[in-house]
Design a protein around this motif. Structure first.
Motif, PDB file in Angstrom:
ATOM      1  N   UNK A 270       0.661  -1.385  -0.077  1.00 55.26           N
ATOM      2  CA  UNK A 270       0.298  -0.065   0.000  1.00 55.26           C
ATOM      3  C   UNK A 270       0.823   0.976   0.086  1.00 55.26           C
ATOM      4  N   UNK A 271       1.463   1.042   0.448  1.00 50.28           N
ATOM      5  CA  UNK A 271       2.908   1.834   0.666  1.00 50.28           C
ATOM      6  C   UNK A 271       3.648   2.444  -0.334  1.00 50.28           C
ATOM      7  N   UNK A 272       3.873   1.447  -1.443  1.00 49.78           N
ATOM      8  CA  UNK A 272       4.396   2.115  -2.534  1.00 49.78           C
ATOM      9  C   UNK A 272       3.306   2.204  -3.792  1.00 49.78           C
ATOM     10  N   UNK A 273       2.075   1.711  -3.243  1.00 50.32           N
ATOM     11  CA  UNK A 273       0.815   1.924  -3.783  1.00 50.32           C
ATOM     12  C   UNK A 273       0.895   3.703  -4.204  1.00 50.32           C
ATOM     13  N   UNK A 274       0.954   4.074  -3.005  1.00 52.14           N
ATOM     14  CA  UNK A 274       0.623   5.600  -2.763  1.00 52.14           C
ATOM     15  C   UNK A 274       1.298   6.302  -3.281  1.00 52.14           C
ATOM     16  N   UNK A 275       2.441   6.305  -3.255  1.00 55.13           N
ATOM     17  CA  UNK A 275       3.592   6.894  -3.779  1.00 55.13           C
ATOM     18  C   UNK A 275       3.598   7.204  -4.986  1.00 55.13           C
ATOM     19  N   UNK A 276       3.273   5.771  -5.857  1.00 58.17           N
ATOM     20  CA  UNK A 276       3.091   6.023  -7.308  1.00 58.17           C
ATOM     21  C   UNK A 276       1.632   6.833  -7.707  1.00 58.17           C
ATOM     22  N   UNK A 277       0.728   6.653  -6.609  1.00 60.35           N
ATOM     23  CA  UNK A 277      -0.387   7.467  -7.259  1.00 60.35           C
ATOM     24  C   UNK A 277      -0.538   9.013  -7.255  1.00 60.35           C
TER      25      UNK A 277
END
Length: 66
Positions: free
Chosen positions: A34-41
């Motif tokens: 989720x942290x990686x996904x949030x950063x990408x978004x």
């Protein structure tokens, strides 16, 4: 606390502080991305919101490049 040994495929090791915590009922770390996904978004939103005219970009915009 970190483990004091290498990978042990879910088996607890005597004398390891983290293994002792887990045996006492501590929650294991969950890696769900989720942290990686949030950063990408966030990065995608920044790039989409970028305006070359107001930023004064040249003929080739490099905004968002690493």
């Amino acid at each position: 606390m970190k483990h004091t040994h290498g990978p042990n495929f879910g088996r607890k090791v005597d004398g390891c502080g983290r293994c002792d915590e887990l045996a006492a009922g501590a929650e294991p770390v969950r890696w769900n991305g989720s942290a990686r996904r949030d950063e990408e978004e966030r990065r995608i939103a920044e790039i989409r919101a970028h305006d070359c005219r107001t930023s004064g970009c040249g003929p080739v915009c490099t905004f968002g490049d690493w």
